[in-house]
Design an enzyme around this catalytic site. Structure first.
Site, short mmCIF file in Angstrom:
data_model
loop_
_atom_site.label_atom_id
_atom_site.label_comp_id
_atom_site.label_asym_id
_atom_site.label_seq_id
_atom_site.Cartn_x
_atom_site.Cartn_y
_atom_site.Cartn_z
N CYS A 149 32.32 38.07 33.15
CA CYS A 149 33.51 38.88 32.89
C CYS A 149 33.43 39.56 31.53
CB CYS A 149 34.77 38.02 32.94
SG CYS A 149 34.96 37.22 34.53
N CYS A 201 42.73 38.82 27.40
CA CYS A 201 42.04 38.33 26.20
C CYS A 201 42.94 37.36 25.43
CB CYS A 201 41.65 39.49 25.28
SG CYS A 201 40.44 40.59 26.02
#
Ligand code: PLP
Ligand code: PLP
Lengths: 135, 391, 391, 135
Positions: D39, D108
């Protein structure tokens, strides 16, 4: 389509802006009207005929620049010709004399040829001759 | 006939407009300096993106929309294609019927015809003698299979302004989304997508003094519509292709200028229009006004001259330095008479003999005088040539 | 890290290029002076048409085609969409299978995926480690239902140049038309549609110093293809919409300049490219070149740095005044690693850590020195931050 | 999508270019590694814990600017906090402290929260306490 129509030859533009033989011969010896207002083109050719020869030819046209120029050029081409010679003037001859016509306007020169034929046939039938178109 | 080439009068603003110098100026830095690709992430690209988003905001403001519902396209044609084909594709399971009018621009009609070939059904509503669509006819046409109503805001040939809000209401009453081709309306008619109930709206910059090749589609949030141009993730994934940044910036500037004080800016144009119409109808016999006398674009004059053919009028006017049109620019080379004029009930030969003059901000009273002084001679000359002219 | 904003090095020419001043100059008169709508018939419009046809001739000449087979579009994406969807629609009765590659631009892949939803079948051919497509694999993939083979001339991310002529031959041997997305190839690789057997070719002006928002599709005479944009009769009835005359004129000028003496013009760029590649591989450990070492676009550098992530590299380079990319501009915001790099067999984290530098004519040896001087520090800094970096 | 990513807040850019607490605490009391190279994001948080309080926190991150800034901000936020206080630092708190994150980068900040939780749980399990994540 539009590519070409805006590119009429100089000769077409000349005959459109300064048409030759525009008008109508009174008591004409032969009259040919062709076309259809729905299509946007009608031509009326009138002829003065003496001793089997076209001594005068005039046109009236409702239509585009190509139609007007074709009529103008066609009457020019047949003036002074015998009826047989005039009959032989094809739409190609008209278009060529005009330095070409855009593809979608070629039918205007066809109309001019038809107009001449119709006017000559009108003269012929009036004088007891069979119409040549029917041949 | 005198060669008027020394004189130059442009009266074909419905076909296209000159790009305003302010607009060109706004575009210029985007070519060689602020040239970044808005999809990239560095500063140069960010700059391009910011200018582009500013333009989006301006377009949104001009039609009372939110910026995130504006999607830039390559023009009015793409916006129309996207609206029609995109809604059709996304709603195929729900229905297969579209209601539109018989006087739409080809950019709407031809996509509809393409859909018909794929099995969709389309109702092309008739118009009255002025080119008006009856909202009641829309109501009647809608079925439970109807997935879109598309009616133009103002017609490009005859200038008739449609009752868009009333038509939109009918569509919504039946749960059907409403698209309007507002390509001719922007800058001429105030537009508010919410107040008018518009779900999809097409516009094109070059019709209001912006650059050619840029337009937009407004898509109300929640409207079911597929993509038309597939590829990169531009325009929030809904319209692929590197954005025409200079064009978009030009569109933004142009629409801002065009929609500020519409009435005030058009007052002079309306005066010129009315003087042209009056002058023509008064000095040239066997002439009639096409389109609606009142519900009419500020800049549109469209008159039918009996006994003469349109292209001949255009070419004679061109020789005199006047640029005009017989119908929509796209079809001016066609043999068919205008589908709009015939839909209004004009006989074919009058449809063939119609002239459209569309005014713009550069036109002056002198231009109007000039046209009024030469047009009667042109028509007279052609009528003399015509076998249809009586007497 | 020092702010390098005073220095500005653009090395993302595969994303877009600055429009050349000569090109802008050629375009300028088309905005406000020669602004006519080419579909109209008066002198002003005729002028616009003549300039546009001149541009068409230049595009044709650049790829060895005839002007009447060039159709202007709003860019590479529209050309690709038209080619793919247009051929599919026009050949539905003949077949339902398309052969393309797994490394095409999204402007080809996404239209193919859209067709799959409509029931078409698509083979996405694999590539080798260098990104090359094997003509033999094309041969194997073709069935009697195949209606199109579409393989790009050169890849936008890794710069690999495909054996287009060999692939076209395979397609033709089976009577299948061949499309190539040449968006990255124009101006970099000599193209001759006849010699190479190309039936459909997409190009986009902004990739070779022309304006954004203009491109073209070449369609070989006789190729069965539907329309994509329906409406007016522009482009001989095959692509509706008022033509973007300034853009088209810009395209014409740009392609003329870009395709004159391709090898000579690119010699300096190849030198810079090779110095960059060598410099990077020599000074930065755990680095490898993506794409083909030889069959490679003159301006393309694409390297994978282990242990670091691409966006971080970009932003640090941006802070130092260097504009670069991680993949195609359109996907640089994506979470997915580049489909091109993964197709070449890179593990995901290396695909994530790749940097694309694409050179242009404004770049100098100093630019190369500057990049080579700062890049090692950037990579080192990010590797220090990375938990993947060994030891 | 791209609309937003190019518009990182100044705070994100600050923490990206001048990351706080970058590095790795040797013999850390708690270690949390989260994410996945596929990812494009891996975070490794290391903590020094004294008397139930985080006296030092460091990070190493493989990832985009948002991932680096989130790690940097998260370690800032938890330094000096008790373990319970630190556990309560949500991804929203991280994102807000960064003056917002683009939608597609919110994950994130989630990763940062997870990294802290994992590092605290690592400490807890090492000290015979049940992992809180499992609660
Ligand atoms: C009403 C209307 N719709 C659509 C269009 C097409 O727009 P464009 O020329 O930007 O493709 C035009 C103009 O040509 C128009 O007048
Ligand atoms: C190989 C390739 N094909 C197609 C495109 C799309 O072209 P455009 O940006 O002009 O739509 C691009 C560039 O974005 C490209 O690199």
């Amino acid at each position: 389509m539009t590519r070409v129509i805006t590119m009429y030859s100089e000769r077409v533009m000349d005959h459109f802006t300064n048409p030759r033989n525009m008008g109508e011969i009174p008591d004409a010896d032969g009259i040919g009207e062709v076309g259809n207002p729905a299509c946007g083109d009608i031509m009326r050719i009138t002829l003065r005929i003496e001793e089997n020869r076209i001594v005068d030819a005039k046109f009236k046209t409702f239509g585009c620049a190509a139609a007007i120029a074709s009529s103008s050029m066609a009457t020019e081409l047949i003036r002074g010709k015998t009826l047989d010679e005039a009959w032989a003037v094809t739409n190609r001859a008209v278009a060529e004399a005009l330095e070409g016509l855009p593809p979608q306007k070629v039918h205007c020169s066809v109309l001019a040829e038809e107009g001449i034929h119709k006017a000559i046939d009108d003269y012929r039938t009036r004088h007891g001759m069979p119409a040549k178109s029917g041949e | 006939m005198a060669d008027g080439r020394s004189r130059s009068v442009y009266m074909d603003h419905a076909a296209t407009t000159p790009t305003r110098p302010e607009v060109v100026e706004a575009m210029l830095p985007c070519f060689s300096e602020r040239f970044g690709n808005p999809s990239s992430i560095y500063a140069l690209a960010r700059e391009a993106q910011v200018t582009m988003e500013k333009a989006r905001g301006r377009v949104a403001e001009a039609i009372g929309a939110r910026p995130e519902n504006i999607f830039f396209t390559s023009g009015g044609t793409e916006a129309d294609n996207w609206a029609i084909k995109g809604v059709a594709a996304a709603n195929r399971k729900r229905g297969d019927h579209i209601v539109t009018s018989s006087i739409e621009h080809h950019a709407v009609l031809h996509p509809c015809q393409a859909l018909e070939k794929q099995g969709y059904r389309v109702t092309y509503l008739p118009v009255d003698g002025y080119g008006l669509i009856d909202p009641a006819a829309v109501e009647e046409a809608i079925t439970d299979k109807t997935i879109l109503v598309s009616v133009m805001a103002a017609n490009n040939e005859i200038g008739t302004i449609q009752p868009v809000a009333a038509i939109a209401k009918v569509a919504h009453d039946h749960g059907v989304p409403f698209h309007t081709d507002a390509v001719q309306a922007i800058g001429a008619v105030p537009i508010d997508v919410d107040a008018m109930g518009i779900d999809l709206l097409s516009l094109s910059a070059h019709k209001f003094y912006g650059p050619k090749g840029t337009g937009a589609l407004y898509i109300r949030r929640g409207t079911r519509i597929g993509t038309f141009m597939d590829g990169g993730a531009q325009e929030r994934g809904r319209r692929a292709g590197t954005e025409n940044v200079p064009g978009i910036v030009g569109l933004g500037k142009a629409i801002e200028l065009a929609t500020a004080d519409i009435e005030g800016r058009n007052r002079r144009i309306v005066e010129m229009r009315d003087r042209l119409i009056r002058g023509i109808l008064e000095t040239i016999p066997d002439t009639r006004l096409n389109g609606h006398p009142v519900e009419r674009l500020a800049n549109n004059v469209n008159v039918a001259f009996r006994y003469v053919e349109g292209e001949s009028i255009l070419l004679m006017l061109d020789a005199l330095g006047i640029a005009a049109s017989t119908g929509s620019a796209c079809t001016s080379a066609s043999l068919e008479p205008s589908h709009v004029l015939t839909a209004c009930g004009l006989p074919h030969e009058e449809a063939h003999g119609s002239l459209r003059l569309t005014l713009g901000h550069r036109n002056t009273d002198d231009d109007v005088d000039y046209v009024l002084s030469v047009l009667p001679r042109v028509i007279e000359r052609l009528r003399k040539m015509s076998p249809l002219t009586p007497g």
